[in-house]
Design a protein around this motif. Structure first.
Motif, PDB file in Angstrom:
ATOM      1  N   MET A  54       0.827  -1.206   0.000  1.00  0.00           N
ATOM      2  CA  MET A  54       0.000   0.000   0.000  1.00  0.00           C
ATOM      3  C   MET A  54       0.861   1.256   0.000  1.00  0.00           C
ATOM      4  N   ILE A  55       1.958   1.197   0.750  1.00  0.00           N
ATOM      5  CA  ILE A  55       2.848   2.357   0.857  1.00  0.00           C
ATOM      6  C   ILE A  55       3.762   2.455  -0.360  1.00  0.00           C
ATOM      7  N   ARG A  56       4.462   1.351  -0.666  1.00  0.00           N
ATOM      8  CA  ARG A  56       5.464   1.391  -1.735  1.00  0.00           C
ATOM      9  C   ARG A  56       4.866   1.601  -3.106  1.00  0.00           C
ATOM     10  N   ASP A  57       3.786   0.866  -3.409  1.00  0.00           N
ATOM     11  CA  ASP A  57       3.223   0.890  -4.755  1.00  0.00           C
ATOM     12  C   ASP A  57       1.892   1.631  -4.846  1.00  0.00           C
ATOM     13  N   GLY A  58       1.209   1.788  -3.705  1.00  0.00           N
ATOM     14  CA  GLY A  58      -0.102   2.430  -3.734  1.00  0.00           C
ATOM     15  C   GLY A  58      -0.099   3.889  -3.335  1.00  0.00           C
ATOM     16  N   GLY A  59       1.038   4.384  -2.862  1.00  0.00           N
ATOM     17  CA  GLY A  59       1.125   5.795  -2.507  1.00  0.00           C
ATOM     18  C   GLY A  59       0.391   6.185  -1.244  1.00  0.00           C
ATOM     19  N   GLY A 106      10.848  -9.787  -4.341  1.00  0.00           N
ATOM     20  CA  GLY A 106      10.569  -8.467  -4.892  1.00  0.00           C
ATOM     21  C   GLY A 106      10.228  -7.456  -3.811  1.00  0.00           C
ATOM     22  N   LEU A 107       9.600  -7.930  -2.744  1.00  0.00           N
ATOM     23  CA  LEU A 107       9.305  -7.061  -1.606  1.00  0.00           C
ATOM     24  C   LEU A 107      10.557  -6.829  -0.769  1.00  0.00           C
ATOM     25  N   PHE A 108      11.253  -7.899  -0.419  1.00  0.00           N
ATOM     26  CA  PHE A 108      12.362  -7.781   0.523  1.00  0.00           C
ATOM     27  C   PHE A 108      13.637  -7.185  -0.089  1.00  0.00           C
ATOM     28  N   GLN A 109      13.653  -6.978  -1.396  1.00  0.00           N
ATOM     29  CA  GLN A 109      14.779  -6.237  -1.966  1.00  0.00           C
ATOM     30  C   GLN A 109      14.685  -4.752  -1.623  1.00  0.00           C
ATOM     31  N   ASP A 110      13.513  -4.321  -1.148  1.00  0.00           N
ATOM     32  CA  ASP A 110      13.327  -2.929  -0.747  1.00  0.00           C
ATOM     33  C   ASP A 110      13.240  -2.752   0.765  1.00  0.00           C
ATOM     34  N   ILE A 111      13.446  -3.817   1.510  1.00  0.00           N
ATOM     35  CA  ILE A 111      13.396  -3.739   2.976  1.00  0.00           C
ATOM     36  C   ILE A 111      14.818  -3.811   3.517  1.00  0.00           C
ATOM     37  N   PRO A 112      15.290  -2.769   4.194  1.00  0.00           N
ATOM     38  CA  PRO A 112      16.672  -2.773   4.704  1.00  0.00           C
ATOM     39  C   PRO A 112      16.869  -3.798   5.816  1.00  0.00           C
ATOM     40  N   SER A 113      18.029  -4.426   5.812  1.00  0.00           N
ATOM     41  CA  SER A 113      18.395  -5.319   6.910  1.00  0.00           C
ATOM     42  C   SER A 113      18.584  -4.497   8.179  1.00  0.00           C
ATOM     43  N   ILE A 114      18.225  -5.071   9.314  1.00  0.00           N
ATOM     44  CA  ILE A 114      18.482  -4.395  10.584  1.00  0.00           C
ATOM     45  C   ILE A 114      19.760  -4.924  11.231  1.00  0.00           C
ATOM     46  N   HIS A 115      20.371  -5.929  10.582  1.00  0.00           N
ATOM     47  CA  HIS A 115      21.576  -6.534  11.134  1.00  0.00           C
ATOM     48  C   HIS A 115      22.823  -6.080  10.379  1.00  0.00           C
ATOM     49  N   ASN A 116      22.676  -5.903   9.081  1.00  0.00           N
ATOM     50  CA  ASN A 116      23.796  -5.512   8.219  1.00  0.00           C
ATOM     51  C   ASN A 116      23.422  -4.221   7.501  1.00  0.00           C
ATOM     52  N   LYS A 117      23.887  -3.133   8.007  1.00  0.00           N
ATOM     53  CA  LYS A 117      23.497  -1.827   7.497  1.00  0.00           C
ATOM     54  C   LYS A 117      23.951  -1.632   6.047  1.00  0.00           C
ATOM     55  N   GLY A 118      23.094  -0.965   5.292  1.00  0.00           N
ATOM     56  CA  GLY A 118      23.434  -0.610   3.924  1.00  0.00           C
ATOM     57  C   GLY A 118      23.026  -1.609   2.877  1.00  0.00           C
ATOM     58  N   LEU A 250       7.983  -0.552   8.310  1.00  0.00           N
ATOM     59  CA  LEU A 250       6.600  -0.067   8.409  1.00  0.00           C
ATOM     60  C   LEU A 250       6.465   0.969   9.528  1.00  0.00           C
ATOM     61  N   GLN A 251       7.146   0.738  10.636  1.00  0.00           N
ATOM     62  CA  GLN A 251       7.102   1.707  11.733  1.00  0.00           C
ATOM     63  C   GLN A 251       7.698   3.044  11.309  1.00  0.00           C
ATOM     64  N   GLU A 252       8.777   2.976  10.562  1.00  0.00           N
ATOM     65  CA  GLU A 252       9.405   4.203  10.061  1.00  0.00           C
ATOM     66  C   GLU A 252       8.457   4.975   9.148  1.00  0.00           C
ATOM     67  N   LYS A 253       7.596   4.244   8.427  1.00  0.00           N
ATOM     68  CA  LYS A 253       6.625   4.878   7.539  1.00  0.00           C
ATOM     69  C   LYS A 253       5.377   5.354   8.278  1.00  0.00           C
ATOM     70  N   GLY A 254       5.286   5.053   9.584  1.00  0.00           N
ATOM     71  CA  GLY A 254       4.178   5.560  10.379  1.00  0.00           C
ATOM     72  C   GLY A 254       3.004   4.625  10.556  1.00  0.00           C
ATOM     73  N   VAL A 255       3.147   3.346  10.182  1.00  0.00           N
ATOM     74  CA  VAL A 255       2.050   2.382  10.334  1.00  0.00           C
ATOM     75  C   VAL A 255       1.730   2.187  11.821  1.00  0.00           C
ATOM     76  N   ASN A 256       0.456   2.077  12.121  1.00  0.00           N
ATOM     77  CA  ASN A 256      -0.006   1.882  13.497  1.00  0.00           C
ATOM     78  C   ASN A 256      -0.143   0.392  13.803  1.00  0.00           C
ATOM     79  N   PHE A 257       0.419  -0.053  14.922  1.00  0.00           N
ATOM     80  CA  PHE A 257       0.298  -1.448  15.341  1.00  0.00           C
ATOM     81  C   PHE A 257      -0.475  -1.500  16.651  1.00  0.00           C
ATOM     82  N   GLU A 258      -1.545  -2.264  16.680  1.00  0.00           N
ATOM     83  CA  GLU A 258      -2.298  -2.481  17.913  1.00  0.00           C
ATOM     84  C   GLU A 258      -2.184  -3.965  18.257  1.00  0.00           C
TER      85      GLU A 258
END
Length: 554
Positions: A54-59, A106-118, A250-258
């Motif tokens: 929704m965020i990456r492709d749906g704006g 295709g999704l995870f090529q755009d998700i940064p690793s939290i263990h290996n920066k960059g 997702l948290q960085e993009k502002g998604v709400n988690f309940e």
């Protein structure tokens, strides 16, 4: 002087009008996507992927998306946790491959690793598997503790002919039949069946359609099923390596988690001939609330769960035997599907626990002694082998030595083993109980017997068993209509995203299926004009076909 516009002024105005219309329309669409809201019911990979698309492709803005999850953590079946006593628990993990899983990578090529920066999660996983090359040397072990020669599939000509008949049968012809309806009893004693069955968790009574789909989707794995060379692993367990990075993005993009919030009800109305969600009832830490849903808002519903009603035991206690009656995990889908044929039919999947359950176990060691002995016996260093299956065990038990550490923050002197057994309702070979009656200590006794290891290798170890009554429910025989499409024809704003939706040609019990379902649903609901990655047709490759034929005659 005339005030009338001349011919060229009119022509210029007519030329500008379409451009103005396009600009206004683009602004309208942008405003629409910034104002509509989305509610994801369930916090598994399907919902997390849907939010990302929704965020990456749906704006859409992340702040307009809310994910409700009844557990205190996200990820669904991709879980992993350190318990209060310092031991670890994993319900399981899904098999990965880099030769398929087009939507997933295709999704995870755009998700940064939290263990290996960059680098991305995709790049991290590729690099890890180049360093830790899988090549199992002890895929099957017999009752005499001998490594079975798995270079041969053990097929007879009769086996091959039956196998080919099933492989080429149409899904319409296979219908709701079982694998046993197409293959003779002797087939289920072949090396191939033991390896394929335990790699993917098939049972003889499961759906012939699903079995056929797997054979086609993973035909490139058939020639190397004995070494598991095509199976890839994440650097850590799949919660740490996949769920946590996606959640962080997702948290960085502002998604709400309940979290710790149960979806109690979904209210729908028929608007303009379409089933439309108008509200969602949830119960969270602060009590119950009603969430209003506008007709243009989106609702992503994870219908059904293969880890529903899971329970864990301890060294002293077997896991509790709970069902959907206790968890209420299937209630909403059952309610929505009643009287709505294109919303599917849950009954084929959740009404026979003896046919849809198995049990896993996680062992936490305080020394490397067990790992050292199993590495020596199997010929594989931890992280380079795969499942070691005790083919003659009553429980059909398998274990795997992951690369260590398997958890972020895992101490250097701690080692994690995972295993599972497909026949938990049978009496053990070394313990006079069924597996579902056993506590962790008794499971270790059974494992020691199959390996002929002295019990001393388990000194100080903690075994946490986990019972999953619906873990292979998506493999149960079913009709095509029993699974809804990601967006049913009668739905306006409700999508189904789970292992229980219908995606032609793809296979359930994979992370790819969850992500592909999410991408399909989001693109349709948001009218995204972008192609979804096509399924790789390994079964059309001349080389794969030739290699498979050669392997079947080995």
């Amino acid at each position: 002087m005339s005030c009338k516009p001349d011919f060229y002024q009119v022509l210029g105005l007519l030329a500008v009008l379409p451009l103005c219309y396009i600009i206004v329309e683009l602004k309208r669409v942008k405003m629409s996507k910034e104002t509509i809201k989305a509610y994801c019911l369930g916090g598994g990979l399907g919902s997390l992927a849907a939010a990302a698309f929704m965020i990456r492709d749906g704006g859409m803005l992340g702040s307009q998306i809310t994910i409700f999850e009844k557990l205190p953590s996200l990820g669904g079946c991709l879980d992993g946790a350190r318990l209060e006593d310092g031991s670890y628990s994993l319900r399981g993990g899904r098999m990965l491959t880099t030769d398929a899983y087009e939507c997933f990578w295709g999704l995870f090529q755009d998700i940064p690793s939290i263990h290996n920066k960059g680098i991305s999660v995709n790049e991290e996983t590729i690099a890890f598997n180049k360093k830790h090359i899988a090549h199992s040397q002890a895929r099957l072990v017999d009752k005499n503790r001998h490594i079975v020669d798995t270079a041969t599939m053990n097929f007879t000509m009769h086996d091959r002919l039956e196998f080919l008949t099933l492989l080429e049968a149409s899904e319409e012809k296979l219908g709701t039949s079982k694998i046993t309806d197409w293959l003779s009893p002797e087939f289920f004693t072949t090396n191939f069946w033991y390896m394929w069955q335990t790699t993917f968790a098939f049972e003889p009574w499961h759906s012939a359609v699903e079995f056929k789909r797997y054979l086609h989707r993973f035909m490139n794995e058939f020639p190397r099923i004995n070494t598991l060379a095509g199976v890839k692993r994440t650097e850590y367990n799949q919660y740490d390596s996949l769920v946590r990075p996606l959640q962080a993005w997702l948290q960085e993009k502002g998604v709400n988690f309940e979290l710790a919030t149960t979806v109690d009800d979904i209210a729908v109305e028929e608007i303009d001939g379409k089933v439309t969600v108008i509200s969602v009832s949830v119960i969270g830490p602060k009590g119950a609330k009603q969430v209003a849903v506008a007709p243009d808002d989106l609702v992503i519903f994870q219908n059904g769960s293969m880890v529903d009603a899971s329970s864990i035991g301890s060294m002293e206690q077997a896991p509790a035997k709970i069902t959907k009656a206790d968890s209420k995990g299937w209630t909403l889908w059952e309610k929505l599907a009643k009287g709505r044929p294109d919303f599917g039919n849950p009954a084929p999947f959740n009404t026979s626990i003896p046919e849809s359950f198995w049990e896993s176990f996680t062992v936490t060691f305080k020394t490397s002694e067990f790992f050292d002995k199993l590495e020596k016996m199997s010929g594989n260093k931890a992280g380079t082998g795969g499942l070691v299956t005790f083919k003659d065990s009553s429980w059909l038990m398998s274990v795997v030595l992951y690369n260590q550490p398997h958890f972020i923050g895992q101490p250097d002197d701690v080692f994690i083993l995972w295993g599972y057994a497909l026949y938990g309702n049978r009496v053990g070979d070394f313990v006079p109980k069924t597996m579902i009656e056993c506590n962790g200590q008794e499971i270790l006794t059974e494992l020691a017997g199959h390996l002929n290891f002295d019990d001393s290798v388990f000194e100080g170890a903690i075994c946490v068993p986990c019972r999953m009554p619906y873990i292979t429910s998506m493999f149960m025989p079913r009709a095509t209509s029993d699974r809804p499409k990601p967006v049913p024809a009668s739905s306006k704003n409700l999508a189904f995203v789970s292992q229980f939706v219908e995606i032609p040609d793809d296979v359930v019990f994979t992370v790819e299926y969850s992500v592909r379902a999410a991408q399909t649903a989001v693109y349709q609901l948001l009218n995204i004009d972008r192609e979804i990655p096509k399924i790789t047709k390994h079964d059309k490759s001349p080389k794969v076909l030739l290699d498979s034929v050669i392997k079947s005659f080995a």
